[in-house]
Design a protein around this motif. Structure first.
Motif, PDB file in Angstrom:
ATOM      1  N   ARG A   9     -38.291 -55.975 -78.289  1.00 46.52           N
ATOM      2  CA  ARG A   9     -39.525 -56.743 -78.447  1.00 46.52           C
ATOM      3  C   ARG A   9     -39.822 -57.532 -77.187  1.00 46.52           C
ATOM      4  NH1 ARG A   9     -39.081 -53.989 -82.551  1.00 46.52           N
ATOM      5  NH2 ARG A   9     -39.475 -54.679 -84.642  1.00 46.52           N
ATOM      6  N   TYR A  19     -58.694 -58.144 -86.136  1.00 49.58           N
ATOM      7  CA  TYR A  19     -58.599 -56.775 -86.621  1.00 49.58           C
ATOM      8  C   TYR A  19     -59.924 -56.422 -87.264  1.00 49.58           C
ATOM      9  CZ  TYR A  19     -57.361 -58.201 -91.471  1.00 49.58           C
ATOM     10  OH  TYR A  19     -57.342 -58.721 -92.741  1.00 49.58           O
ATOM     11  N   ALA A  36     -43.014 -49.679 -80.427  1.00 51.76           N
ATOM     12  CA  ALA A  36     -43.157 -49.044 -81.734  1.00 51.76           C
ATOM     13  C   ALA A  36     -44.163 -49.747 -82.645  1.00 51.76           C
ATOM     14  CB  ALA A  36     -41.806 -48.984 -82.432  1.00 51.76           C
ATOM     15  N   GLY A  37     -44.693 -50.905 -82.227  1.00 55.90           N
ATOM     16  CA  GLY A  37     -45.647 -51.597 -83.085  1.00 55.90           C
ATOM     17  C   GLY A  37     -45.679 -53.083 -82.824  1.00 55.90           C
ATOM     18  N   ALA A  38     -46.243 -53.810 -83.758  1.00 56.54           N
ATOM     19  CA  ALA A  38     -46.358 -55.258 -83.649  1.00 56.54           C
ATOM     20  C   ALA A  38     -46.585 -55.828 -85.041  1.00 56.54           C
ATOM     21  CB  ALA A  38     -47.516 -55.639 -82.740  1.00 56.54           C
ATOM     22  N   ARG A  39     -46.490 -57.144 -85.142  1.00 56.49           N
ATOM     23  CA  ARG A  39     -46.801 -57.839 -86.394  1.00 56.49           C
ATOM     24  C   ARG A  39     -48.128 -58.554 -86.185  1.00 56.49           C
ATOM     25  NH1 ARG A  39     -43.789 -60.116 -90.832  1.00 56.49           N
ATOM     26  NH2 ARG A  39     -42.084 -58.969 -89.939  1.00 56.49           N
TER      27      ARG A  39
END
Length: 68
Positions: A9, A19, A36-39
């Motif tokens: 991270r 969003y 790989a993504g995020a919160r």
């Protein structure tokens, strides 16, 4: 024993974002960014699981906006 991360991270990382669902833009914060993504955190209840959204975020000090 704690859960092991699959990808590294970028921390600390918090960026204001929005969003987009349809024509609705919801403010929030993007956190825990990785390859790989995020919160994404928002004070508004999120869309249903499986709903396609776009995330708009300004990265860095330049006026570059990304739509993910």
């Amino acid at each position: 024993m704690g859960k092991q991360r699959q990808t590294e991270r970028i921390q600390p990382f918090v960026a204001a974002c929005r969003y987009v669902v349809g024509d609705r833009r919801v403010p929030g914060f993007l956190m825990n960014l990785s390859s790989a993504g995020a919160r994404l955190h928002s004070d508004v209840e999120g869309p249903s699981v499986g709903t396609a959204i776009a995330v708009e975020v300004r990265m860095g000090r330049q006026a570059t906006h990304l739509r993910l």
